[in-house]
Design a protein around this motif. Structure first.
Motif, mmCIF file in Angstrom:
data_model
loop_
_atom_site.group_PDB
_atom_site.id
_atom_site.type_symbol
_atom_site.label_atom_id
_atom_site.label_comp_id
_atom_site.label_asym_id
_atom_site.label_seq_id
_atom_site.Cartn_x
_atom_site.Cartn_y
_atom_site.Cartn_z
ATOM 1 N N MET A 1 0.693 -1.191 -0.037
ATOM 2 C CA MET A 1 0.013 -0.028 -0.177
ATOM 3 C C MET A 1 0.743 1.173 -0.113
ATOM 4 O O MET A 1 1.971 1.563 0.778
ATOM 5 N N GLY A 2 0.605 2.239 -1.000
ATOM 6 C CA GLY A 2 1.445 3.486 -0.995
ATOM 7 C C GLY A 2 1.044 4.503 0.176
ATOM 8 O O GLY A 2 0.250 4.339 0.981
ATOM 9 N N LYS A 3 1.859 5.297 0.402
ATOM 10 C CA LYS A 3 1.913 6.434 1.137
ATOM 11 C C LYS A 3 0.559 7.210 1.162
ATOM 12 O O LYS A 3 0.077 7.548 -0.002
ATOM 13 N N GLU A 4 -0.206 7.644 2.216
ATOM 14 C CA GLU A 4 -1.345 8.564 2.109
ATOM 15 C C GLU A 4 -0.488 9.863 1.799
ATOM 16 O O GLU A 4 0.644 10.226 2.116
ATOM 17 N N THR A 5 -1.318 10.915 1.345
ATOM 18 C CA THR A 5 -0.636 12.134 0.668
ATOM 19 C C THR A 5 -1.476 13.336 1.835
ATOM 20 O O THR A 5 -2.437 13.328 2.144
ATOM 21 N N ILE A 6 -0.553 14.333 1.897
ATOM 22 C CA ILE A 6 -0.711 15.573 2.772
ATOM 23 C C ILE A 6 -0.461 16.601 1.485
ATOM 24 O O ILE A 6 0.693 16.596 1.159
ATOM 25 N N ILE A 7 -1.197 17.575 1.521
ATOM 26 C CA ILE A 7 -1.089 18.648 0.638
ATOM 27 C C ILE A 7 -1.111 19.845 1.500
ATOM 28 O O ILE A 7 -2.016 20.062 2.238
ATOM 29 N N PHE A 8 -0.180 20.757 1.341
ATOM 30 C CA PHE A 8 -0.224 21.718 2.298
ATOM 31 C C PHE A 8 -0.189 23.191 1.647
ATOM 32 O O PHE A 8 0.136 23.462 0.588
ATOM 33 N N LEU A 9 -1.201 24.083 2.193
ATOM 34 C CA LEU A 9 -1.509 25.362 1.602
ATOM 35 C C LEU A 9 -0.790 26.717 2.615
ATOM 36 O O LEU A 9 -1.157 26.419 3.770
ATOM 37 N N HIS A 10 -0.192 27.335 1.987
ATOM 38 C CA HIS A 10 0.253 28.639 2.906
ATOM 39 C C HIS A 10 -0.845 29.604 3.000
ATOM 40 O O HIS A 10 -2.028 29.642 2.278
ATOM 41 N N GLY A 11 -0.453 30.780 3.677
ATOM 42 C CA GLY A 11 -1.281 31.817 3.780
ATOM 43 C C GLY A 11 -1.445 32.791 2.977
ATOM 44 O O GLY A 11 -1.010 32.546 1.553
ATOM 45 N N GLU A 24 9.593 18.116 6.463
ATOM 46 C CA GLU A 24 10.674 17.412 6.581
ATOM 47 C C GLU A 24 10.596 16.120 7.731
ATOM 48 O O GLU A 24 11.155 15.047 7.611
ATOM 49 N N MET A 25 9.714 16.376 8.557
ATOM 50 C CA MET A 25 9.604 15.073 9.657
ATOM 51 C C MET A 25 8.688 14.222 9.111
ATOM 52 O O MET A 25 8.470 13.144 9.706
ATOM 53 N N LEU A 26 7.444 14.565 8.399
ATOM 54 C CA LEU A 26 6.579 13.764 7.995
ATOM 55 C C LEU A 26 6.740 12.756 6.626
ATOM 56 O O LEU A 26 5.988 11.957 6.389
ATOM 57 N N GLN A 27 7.669 13.347 5.824
ATOM 58 C CA GLN A 27 7.740 12.916 4.428
ATOM 59 C C GLN A 27 8.340 11.431 4.219
ATOM 60 O O GLN A 27 8.187 10.747 3.374
ATOM 61 N N GLY A 28 8.729 10.853 5.767
ATOM 62 C CA GLY A 28 9.086 9.601 5.656
ATOM 63 C C GLY A 28 7.795 8.600 5.611
ATOM 64 O O GLY A 28 7.770 7.360 5.059
ATOM 65 N N ASP A 29 6.795 8.983 6.337
ATOM 66 C CA ASP A 29 5.507 8.398 6.403
ATOM 67 C C ASP A 29 4.451 8.643 5.414
ATOM 68 O O ASP A 29 3.556 8.009 5.131
ATOM 69 N N TYR A 30 4.384 9.877 4.865
ATOM 70 C CA TYR A 30 3.515 10.361 3.850
ATOM 71 C C TYR A 30 4.232 10.974 2.500
ATOM 72 O O TYR A 30 5.203 11.323 2.728
ATOM 73 N N GLN A 31 3.380 10.887 1.739
ATOM 74 C CA GLN A 31 3.887 11.681 0.618
ATOM 75 C C GLN A 31 3.304 13.151 0.779
ATOM 76 O O GLN A 31 2.149 13.586 1.003
ATOM 77 N N CYS A 32 4.274 14.035 0.888
ATOM 78 C CA CYS A 32 4.118 15.576 1.132
ATOM 79 C C CYS A 32 4.096 16.451 0.045
ATOM 80 O O CYS A 32 5.077 16.363 -0.864
ATOM 81 N N PHE A 234 2.827 17.260 17.443
ATOM 82 C CA PHE A 234 2.087 15.787 17.981
ATOM 83 C C PHE A 234 0.634 16.038 17.866
ATOM 84 O O PHE A 234 -0.024 14.825 17.362
ATOM 85 N N LEU A 235 -0.225 17.101 17.771
ATOM 86 C CA LEU A 235 -1.707 17.096 17.603
ATOM 87 C C LEU A 235 -1.802 16.709 16.373
ATOM 88 O O LEU A 235 -2.809 15.989 15.673
ATOM 89 N N PHE A 236 -1.019 17.198 14.996
ATOM 90 C CA PHE A 236 -1.371 16.733 13.609
ATOM 91 C C PHE A 236 -1.180 15.332 13.330
ATOM 92 O O PHE A 236 -1.930 14.517 12.972
ATOM 93 N N GLU A 237 -0.024 14.863 14.048
ATOM 94 C CA GLU A 237 0.067 13.361 13.730
ATOM 95 C C GLU A 237 -0.967 12.497 14.431
ATOM 96 O O GLU A 237 -1.517 11.689 13.929
ATOM 97 N N SER A 238 -1.368 13.036 15.776
ATOM 98 C CA SER A 238 -2.370 12.251 16.458
ATOM 99 C C SER A 238 -3.730 12.450 15.756
ATOM 100 O O SER A 238 -4.354 11.358 15.592
ATOM 101 N N PHE A 239 -4.021 13.422 15.159
ATOM 102 C CA PHE A 239 -5.058 13.508 14.394
ATOM 103 C C PHE A 239 -5.266 12.578 12.964
ATOM 104 O O PHE A 239 -6.044 12.067 12.876
ATOM 105 N N ARG A 241 -3.662 9.958 12.873
ATOM 106 C CA ARG A 241 -4.014 8.539 13.257
ATOM 107 C C ARG A 241 -5.251 8.478 13.969
ATOM 108 O O ARG A 241 -5.347 7.132 14.447
ATOM 109 N N ASN A 242 -5.752 9.470 14.021
ATOM 110 C CA ASN A 242 -7.269 9.307 14.872
ATOM 111 C C ASN A 242 -6.935 9.086 16.276
ATOM 112 O O ASN A 242 -7.661 8.206 16.957
ATOM 113 N N ASP A 243 -6.027 9.673 16.766
ATOM 114 C CA ASP A 243 -5.880 9.322 18.164
ATOM 115 C C ASP A 243 -5.391 10.899 18.867
ATOM 116 O O ASP A 243 -4.182 11.114 19.127
#
Length: 263
Positions: A1-11, A24-32, A234-239, A241-243
């Motif tokens: 199964m491939g990585k889930e994707t997160i798309i980031f939007l700036h202000g 940089e912290m998430l790209q190992g687990d997600y396609q960013c 911490f908040l973002f990763e917990s969310f 993971r639904n935790d």
């Protein structure tokens, strides 16, 4: 199964590096995926609602990346684009996370300040007007060691005035309540405790988005992920993971307290 994707939007100003540390912290687990909102020319927004331009731009990231569904993580103004996109393409959005996000078309101090600066547009030269906007919409806070007004002005002066003007006016024209009402997409809404101006738009948020996970980070302002990166991550990763049940009272203000606190 491939990585889930997160798309980031700036202000409303800035660039794709708004979430550089998180990527940089998430790209190992997600396609960013991140990109510059203002990679457009004046001609591309002529005759078109700018929200349509922004939504088409985001949709192209799905197509180019062969992404069927993604988590959207948006800073401030980027939350408007995410709200509109999720309303039009709900099947494409796995979740939405807003940092310093706000609701448009809601009576608030934010909307009053925005109306004031738009009414004053043209009464002084463009740079002076942008300084006024920065003061009223990006006010410095004595407890945050940054000059948010100078940061805004620096980036705003690099943008095509016509495009930025349309983006600024979108904040009065867009209807967040209509976009969010009835959505079943999971939403994490993160604010800094000092971000009073933008929090003033969220008084009725729970009424039309009852399932929202609202969290406040202590000792943080409008860009809470910059002021408190570890706490936000911490908040973002917990969310994701639904935790979200592992938070401590010393670090966060829960959505229950938010409902009971007048802003």
């Amino acid at each position: 199964m491939g990585k889930e994707t997160i798309i980031f939007l700036h202000g409303i100003v800035g660039n794709k590096n708004a979430f550089k540390k998180e990527i940089e912290m998430l790209q190992g687990d997600y396609q960013c995926i991140s990109y510059d909102l203002y990679d457009v020319r004046d001609s591309e927004v002529d005759g078109l609602p700018i929200i349509d331009v922004f939504m088409e731009q985001l949709y192209c990231k799905f197509v180019l990346g062969n992404v069927k569904k993604a988590h959207l993580c948006a800073l401030s103004f980027g939350s408007i684009i995410a709200q509109a996109f999720a309303n039009k393409y709900p099947e494409r959005v796995a979740s939405m996370t807003f940092v310093g996000g706000y609701c448009c078309n809601e009576p608030s101090q934010f909307s009053e300040n925005l109306i004031r600066v738009l009414e004053d547009k043209g009464k002084s030269d463009y740079k002076m007007w942008l300084k006024q906007y920065a003061t009223l919409l990006n006010p410095n806070h004595p407890f945050i060691r940054e000059d948010s007004e100078s940061i805004f002005l620096h980036h705003a002066l690099q943008l095509p005035p016509k495009v930025l003007n349309k983006a600024i006016r979108l904040q009065l024209e867009f209807d967040s309540k209509s976009a969010l009402l009835g959505t079943e997409i999971p939403v994490l809404w993160v604010m800094g405790e000092y971000d009073q101006l933008y929090k003033s738009t969220l008084i009725d948020l729970k009424q039309y988005l009852p399932h929202v996970k609202y969290e406040e980070i202590k000792h943080a302002g409008h860009v809470a992920h910059v002021h408190q990166p570890e706490k936000f991550l911490f908040l973002f990763e917990s969310f994701l993971r639904n935790d979200l049940g592992n938070m401590t009272k010393e670090v966060f203000i829960s959505d229950h307290e938010f409902l009971e606190t007048a802003m």
